[in-house]
Design a protein around this motif. Structure first.
Motif: not given
Length: 183
Positions: A177-181
């Motif tokens: 999720d953090i990588a996608n953000i």
């Protein structure tokens, strides 16, 4: 085409149904087959010996009788003799698994495997059994596994369904999720 394991498991299960369909007979057979499976897995040389072409069939059957006669029911002992004569003892672990599936189907048992990072408490074990019994509509046979790599939480496997509540998976999802953000 049916597998060797399924064919032999079906035949043995049918024999038990025709001979005596009381649950205790099936329970006894299942427990004995499980013990035999454990012994065979622990001593693979035994199966190699039974598959040695220089040993006669009567010697192989005699060996099986010496090891198992009096320790298992006549049904199970005769089944082991048959597997020996037919050269199918190497398939025994798979035969046990196929027999277990038939047993679970007949007696409406859900085989559930719970993996956790530490042993389950009795309270948690009962909660999982109760919840899975409601979900499946069957009584639950719970197998516990320990895997410290999941860090915490539990992973519940039932048939082809996996309910993953492990900390390891949650951390991996958070990382994605953090990588996608950021991306």
């Amino acid at each position: 085409m049916a597998s060797v394991a399924k064919t032999y498991a079906d035949a043995f299960f049918t024999l038990l149904e025709e001979g005596d369909s009381e649950r205790s007979v099936f329970d006894s057979a299942l427990n004995q087959l499980n013990d035999i499976r454990t012994a065979i897995v622990a001593t693979p040389d035994f199966v190699k010996l039974l598959n040695t072409p220089t040993i006669s069939e009567s010697e192989k059957v005699g060996l099986v009788e010496a090891v198992f006669s009096g320790k298992v029911t006549d049904y199970v002992c005769n089944f082991l003799r048959l597997l020996t004569v037919k050269g199918r003892m190497a398939h025994f672990p798979q035969i046990y698994t196929a027999f277990r599936e038939l047993y679970n189907g007949k007696f409406a048992i859900a085989q559930v495997v719970v993996t956790s990072s530490m042993p389950l408490t009795e309270e948690l074990r009962q909660k999982i059994v109760g919840k899975m019994s409601l979900i499946t509509g069957k009584s639950v046979s719970l197998t516990e596994k320990i895997d410290k790599s999941i860090i915490g939480g539990v992973v519940v496997d039932y048939g082809n369904v996996r309910l993953d509540g492990s900390v390891k998976t949650r951390l991996a999802e958070l990382k994605n999720d953090i990588a996608n953000i950021i991306a």
